[in-house]
Design a protein around this motif. Structure first.
Motif, PDB file in Angstrom:
ATOM      1  N   PHE A  10      -4.740  -6.484  -4.823  1.00 34.85           N
ATOM      2  CA  PHE A  10      -4.248  -6.947  -6.124  1.00 34.85           C
ATOM      3  C   PHE A  10      -3.239  -8.081  -5.952  1.00 34.85           C
ATOM      4  O   PHE A  10      -2.374  -8.028  -5.070  1.00 34.85           O
ATOM      5  N   CYS A  11      -3.362  -9.094  -6.786  1.00 30.79           N
ATOM      6  CA  CYS A  11      -2.395 -10.188  -6.839  1.00 30.79           C
ATOM      7  C   CYS A  11      -2.127 -10.519  -8.304  1.00 30.79           C
ATOM      8  O   CYS A  11      -3.054 -10.516  -9.119  1.00 30.79           O
ATOM      9  N   TYR A  21     -10.025 -11.324  -0.018  1.00 25.27           N
ATOM     10  CA  TYR A  21     -10.505 -10.663  -1.230  1.00 25.27           C
ATOM     11  C   TYR A  21      -9.332 -10.101  -2.026  1.00 25.27           C
ATOM     12  O   TYR A  21      -8.466  -9.405  -1.488  1.00 25.27           O
ATOM     13  N   LYS A  22      -9.307 -10.394  -3.328  1.00 22.47           N
ATOM     14  CA  LYS A  22      -8.261  -9.882  -4.209  1.00 22.47           C
ATOM     15  C   LYS A  22      -8.729  -9.915  -5.656  1.00 22.47           C
ATOM     16  O   LYS A  22      -9.684 -10.614  -6.007  1.00 22.47           O
ATOM     17  N   GLU A  23      -8.016  -9.157  -6.497  1.00 20.96           N
ATOM     18  CA  GLU A  23      -8.242  -9.111  -7.936  1.00 20.96           C
ATOM     19  C   GLU A  23      -6.926  -9.431  -8.627  1.00 20.96           C
ATOM     20  O   GLU A  23      -5.864  -8.963  -8.198  1.00 20.96           O
ATOM     21  N   GLY A  59      -2.876  -7.397   2.077  1.00 21.88           N
ATOM     22  CA  GLY A  59      -3.595  -7.685   0.838  1.00 21.88           C
ATOM     23  C   GLY A  59      -4.090  -9.102   0.742  1.00 21.88           C
ATOM     24  O   GLY A  59      -4.268  -9.763   1.752  1.00 21.88           O
ATOM     25  N   GLY A  60      -4.196  -9.591  -0.540  1.00 23.90           N
ATOM     26  CA  GLY A  60      -3.591  -8.989  -1.699  1.00 23.90           C
ATOM     27  C   GLY A  60      -2.067  -8.966  -1.640  1.00 23.90           C
ATOM     28  O   GLY A  60      -1.433  -9.599  -0.842  1.00 23.90           O
ATOM     29  N   GLU A  92       3.572  -5.695   3.463  1.00 25.52           N
ATOM     30  CA  GLU A  92       3.467  -7.111   3.115  1.00 25.52           C
ATOM     31  C   GLU A  92       3.914  -7.252   1.662  1.00 25.52           C
ATOM     32  O   GLU A  92       3.461  -6.492   0.797  1.00 25.52           O
ATOM     33  N   ALA A  93       4.777  -8.211   1.382  1.00 18.47           N
ATOM     34  CA  ALA A  93       5.354  -8.280   0.039  1.00 18.47           C
ATOM     35  C   ALA A  93       5.553  -9.711  -0.413  1.00 18.47           C
ATOM     36  O   ALA A  93       5.785 -10.621   0.393  1.00 18.47           O
TER      37      ALA A  93
END
Length: 376
Positions: A10-11, A21-23, A59-60, A92-93
């Motif tokens: 998620f982003c 890959y992310k949404e 992520g993401g 990861e942030a």
């Protein structure tokens, strides 16, 4: 030993250089969390009971998850896997997620390392690649993380950003050093096919930084890293003594790891597999206990090529005895034959155990790696 990688797809917004890959919709985070937990339960035997010494939430943007969601994930991890007491557990942030309140929440969880995607300390450069945080938020995030008690912080930087001058890169490094992170990952910008940046370049809206400027930026960075006490233990990774990333090092040492979440890759020593890169299909499959993934058995040649690709990028380089042990004497003969001309030109150098890249070799590392690989 083994590792676990958790892909949180998620982003809040899409960076225009990223092809992971992310949404960008966050509406399914809780359903995803339950699916991830189920996958971890279903695949509990994948690592054959090996001790897990590194867990990485990537992520993401994993920092979009809540404390409750993290707690549920950690519950299954510690229940089903042999996590060592000194395991490196990284989150990861994005800097703007790391508010004092969020950091306080994180201190109540097993995380002992933060990896911040800062990329630049220039608002202009951040906007050029559609990053959602500001330079001020990046600086505050590191300082707030220190105050919260985190003693192992890594930051990511990118050089060669659109419009970035050499002087601006020098300034970014200065800001980074003033924060005194334990680890810095610094990558030259690449234009990945299909990304927003790729499309902007095709339309003439951005220009790539010239190779000679990229090389100048990299060389300057190496000198500065060394002067500040950071070890260049891989082409793009730098650490203060005792703070090499266990997660990164596990990949380069070909340590088995489990990857969970959509698009996540796994490696068990003899095969690789990767989950489907589609959030909805991933969740639907896991909920039916029917994991959607592809798997590839590795031939001896595949395994050798993987070894060359990851190990030559490291300071340790390629070990001759390790090649014999893993792949046999014939593969060592091939490696030595292909390496010889680069040794003669000064792009590779002999070590007590094998070969490693020189500074000049780093600059053409992709070509050297390709030539040392076995293709037939």
């Amino acid at each position: 030993m083994a590792g676990i990688y958790l892909h949180i797809p998620f982003c809040k917004q899409r960076c225009n250089y990223c092809d992971f890959y992310k949404e960008t919709s966050l509406q399914h985070t809780d359903r995803f969390t339950e699916a991830l937990i189920t996958e971890l339960r279903l695949r509990a035997n994948y690592l054959n009971g090996a001790s897990v010494h590194t867990i990485y939430f990537g992520g993401g943007t994993p920092s979009v998850l809540s404390g409750d969601q993290f707690q549920r994930i950690f519950r299954v991890l510690f229940d089903r896997y042999a996590i060592t007491e000194d395991a490196e557990i990284t989150l990861e942030a994005n800097p703007d997620d790391l508010t004092p309140a969020y950091l306080t929440m994180l201190t109540g969880l097993p995380f002992n390392r933060l990896s911040m995607g800062i990329q630049s300390f220039s608002d202009t450069e951040l906007k050029a690649v559609n990053r959602r945080h500001t330079a001020r938020q990046a600086l505050e995030a590191v300082k707030d993380a220190r105050q919260a008690g985190f003693q192992n912080i890594s930051i990511d930087l990118i050089y060669g950003l659109p419009g970035q001058s050499f002087e601006q890169w020098m300034q970014n490094l200065q800001y980074a050093f003033e924060l005194e992170p334990e680890h810095i990952s610094a990558y030259g910008l690449t234009y990945e096919e299909g990304t927003g940046l790729w499309k902007q370049r095709a339309r003439g809206l951005v220009r790539e930084t010239p190779d000679e400027v990229m090389l100048k930026m990299y060389r300057y960075m190496l000198l500065q890293m060394s002067s500040k006490g950071y070890e260049a233990y891989e082409i793009s990774n730098f650490a203060l003594p005792g703070f090499r990333s266990k997660h990164n090092s596990a990949y380069w040492d070909l340590t088995p790891y489990l990857g969970a979440g959509p698009s996540a890759h796994s490696y068990d020593g003899s095969s690789r597999q990767w989950n489907i890169s589609n959030l909805m299909r991933y969740m639907e499959g896991v909920e039916k206990e029917m994991l959607a993934f592809e798997r590839e058995l590795l031939s001896e040649r595949d395994a050798y090529n993987d070894y060359v690709m990851v190990r030559l990028r490291t300071r340790a380089g390629i070990g001759y005895s390790e090649i014999v042990e893993r792949f046999g004497p014939e593969m060592l003969s091939w490696c030595k034959l292909q390496a010889e001309r680069y040794i003669q030109t000064g792009h590779l150098q002999l070590t007590a155990k094998g070969i490693q890249l020189t500074l000049e070799g780093i600059e053409i590392s992709n070509s050297i790696i390709a030539d040392l690989m076995k293709t037939d």
